[in-house]
Design an enzyme around this catalytic site. Structure first.
Site, PDB file in Angstrom:
ATOM      1  N   LEU A  44     -15.960 115.938  30.817  1.00 38.45           N
ATOM      2  CA  LEU A  44     -15.914 114.605  30.204  1.00 38.45           C
ATOM      3  C   LEU A  44     -17.213 114.263  29.506  1.00 38.45           C
ATOM      4  CD1 LEU A  44     -14.353 111.369  31.432  1.00 38.45           C
ATOM      5  CD2 LEU A  44     -16.814 111.335  31.083  1.00 38.45           C
ATOM      6  N   LEU A  45     -17.098 113.822  28.270  1.00 39.79           N
ATOM      7  CA  LEU A  45     -18.198 113.241  27.500  1.00 39.79           C
ATOM      8  C   LEU A  45     -18.015 111.733  27.493  1.00 39.79           C
ATOM      9  CD1 LEU A  45     -19.304 114.194  23.887  1.00 39.79           C
ATOM     10  CD2 LEU A  45     -18.414 111.923  24.338  1.00 39.79           C
ATOM     11  N   ASP A  47     -21.046 108.180  27.029  1.00 39.74           N
ATOM     12  CA  ASP A  47     -22.017 107.490  26.172  1.00 39.74           C
ATOM     13  C   ASP A  47     -22.939 108.440  25.400  1.00 39.74           C
ATOM     14  OD1 ASP A  47     -20.932 105.604  27.852  1.00 39.74           O
ATOM     15  OD2 ASP A  47     -22.846 104.744  28.479  1.00 39.74           O
ATOM     16  N   GLN A  63     -23.754 111.670  27.787  1.00 37.84           N
ATOM     17  CA  GLN A  63     -23.335 111.750  29.176  1.00 37.84           C
ATOM     18  C   GLN A  63     -22.292 112.852  29.334  1.00 37.84           C
ATOM     19  OE1 GLN A  63     -24.201 109.050  32.002  1.00 37.84           O
ATOM     20  NE2 GLN A  63     -25.790 109.882  30.694  1.00 37.84           N
ATOM     21  N   ASP A 168     -28.945 101.470  31.444  1.00 36.26           N
ATOM     22  CA  ASP A 168     -28.865 101.746  30.008  1.00 36.26           C
ATOM     23  C   ASP A 168     -30.063 101.203  29.234  1.00 36.26           C
ATOM     24  OD1 ASP A 168     -26.350 102.546  30.892  1.00 36.26           O
ATOM     25  OD2 ASP A 168     -25.337 100.766  30.126  1.00 36.26           O
TER      26      ASP A 168
END
Length: 490
Positions: A44-45, A47, A63, A168
């Site tokens: 999974l990709l 941000d 990510q 973030d």
């Protein structure tokens, strides 16, 4: 398949070569793999992170959970490019290998300083009771690409009134000071952005909240971003928990911007206009911007959403990044245009100029799975006019202008397999024009539509059959049509 916590927090370092090769083989055989979008090799990709220009190259981290299409223990994956089009795979950049990031290297940004690239990110750590302890951490990359983590967090704890949702960091410099914005949730379950000041990127002083008139919308504001252009301050945020309002805020979570006066960094006051969604489509979240050497402000977003499955999950991977978009502040509007470098992908071109009259029409050479399409509708007298993409007898992705209600409409009710159907199959926004121009990028499993030179953008993932390759133009009245299509090289 339901993933256990143990499976989600398994490290790639624990996996045998044979097991991981089998996963890569499964992913590579998926018919929905993109051809010119940044996508994960496996897993999974989400941000985009650390989007920057350093040492003659664009750097894009993102990510990544390697072992499946779920949110598990996160790494930073690293790609570089000299042209924003062709991306080099540089492998894993940051691993969750310290006590302060043991449960994930979460999102963050990058800034060049002293001829090095400083990567600031959220370290996600949990105790035995699964209580989260977020901190803001630092890693430093030299010109040879070697990355070394700072031995301890540079912001060790959230402010007193902020919950465990504190993440973030966005770092930038104004005059001689560095500033860091951090997305947060405060004790009364309201989203906000807090900020810090530093002279050296190591020692940070807490300044307070950014004071907006938007507070009270959403329970968490993720991935804050800030820049100035044409005398205006622009803050981008991804609020979670906003309620739908007419055609607005129809996705599970939103991403948008506030434009106003530049933030007063002494007291954090930000006088601004209304919140505007960046992308009116179905999948767009957690965007990040950077200023490149040409003076352009460029944005890339996550072509996905939290809490929504992806059709490609069954093949061991999920999501990709959007195309890079150049931003321009015009009045109280943020225009988004695909970067000009994407023209390098163009191959053979076919053109047509015609008039439509109460018809649905296709043209020789206008078809395919992967292409760039430009079309202009003018001199129209019709209630609806638009284009159907990736069509077959059973499938179509429909985009049109409803002149009577003055709305743009994206309809994927017949776009093949979809996810997030509980949030509806149409996206709309108000729009008024007497000439409609569309620049459309279609990849194997995505569509990005730029309207009237970037005044609006609609993005969506689509999972259609391979034989759905048609393009049709239509109107229920009269309209002049100019159209061009380019094959795109992989």
């Amino acid at each position: 398949m339901e993933w256990t916590r143990e499976q989600r927090y398994r490290r790639i370092e624990e996996v045998s070569k044979e097991e991981y090769d089998a996963l890569k083989q499964q992913v590579s055989q998926c018919c929905y793999r993109q051809t010119y979008h940044n996508q994960p090799i496996t897993g999974l990709l989400n941000d985009p992170n650390g989007f920057s220009y350093f040492n003659g190259e664009y750097h894009m981290f993102y990510q990544w959970f390697p072992l499946g299409p779920v949110h598990g223990v996160k790494y930073w994956y690293h790609t570089t490019s000299t042209d924003l089009v062709h991306w080099k795979d540089c492998g894993i950049a940051l691993e969750p290998d310290r006590s302060f990031d043991s449960h994930g290297v979460f999102s963050g940004t990058a800034i060049e300083h002293d001829e090095k690239l400083y990567l600031m990110y959220t370290g996600n750590a949990r105790d035995e009771e699964w209580v989260r302890y977020p901190t803001q951490c630092l890693a430093i990359m030299d010109k040879e690409g070697h990355i070394e983590k700072y031995p301890k967090p540079v912001i060790k704890a959230a402010p007193e009134n902020v919950t465990e949702h504190f993440r973030d960091p966005k770092v930038f410099k104004i005059d001689e000071s560095f500033y860091c914005l951090v997305g947060a949730e405060i004790d009364d379950h309201q989203g906000t952005v807090v900020y810090y000041e530093s002279k050296d990127l190591i020692h940070w002083n807490y300044k307070g909240e950014v004071q907006t008139q938007f507070k009270g919308n959403g329970f968490m504001w993720e991935c804050p971003d800030y820049f100035t252009q044409n005398g205006k301050g622009v803050m981008i945020i991804s609020p979670q928990g906003m309620e739908p309002e007419g055609d607005k805020y129809q996705n599970i979570f939103q991403s948008g911007y506030l434009i106003g006066e530049e933030i007063n960094w002494e007291n954090g006051v930000f006088n601004h206009g209304s919140f505007t969604e960046l992308d009116r489509g179905f999948e767009f979240y957690a965007p990040q911007t950077m200023l490149d050497p040409k003076g352009r402000r460029i944005l890339v977003g996550w072509f996905g959403l939290p809490g929504i499955d992806c059709v490609s999950d069954e093949s061991g991977w999920a999501h990709c990044l959007t195309l890079p978009r150049e931003l321009e502040v015009v009045g109280d509007k943020l225009l988004q245009r695909p970067v000009k470098e994407l023209q390098q992908l163009r191959g053979n071109r076919v053109e047509v100029s015609t008039h439509l009259q109460n018809e649905v029409k296709s043209f020789i050479g206008f078809n395919g799975q992967v292409y760039e399409l430009f079309c202009e509708f003018s001199d129209f007298e019709a209630q609806e006019l638009g284009v159907k993409l990736r069509t077959s007898q059973e499938e179509e992705t429909l985009f049109y202008y409803d002149t009577q209600n003055k709305k743009l409409v994206l309809d994927r009710s017949k776009s093949g397999r979809t996810c997030g159907d509980e949030f509806g199959s149409q996206r709309k926004c108000e729009f008024e024009t007497d000439k409609l121009t569309l620049q459309i990028f279609v990849d194997t499993s995505s569509v990005e539509i730029f309207v009237n030179d970037g005044q609006e953008v609609f993005s969506t993932r689509i999972f259609t059959k391979e034989e759905s390759t048609g393009i049709e133009f239509f109107t229920d009245g009269t309209a002049k049509l100019e159209a061009k299509i380019w094959e795109l090289n992989k």
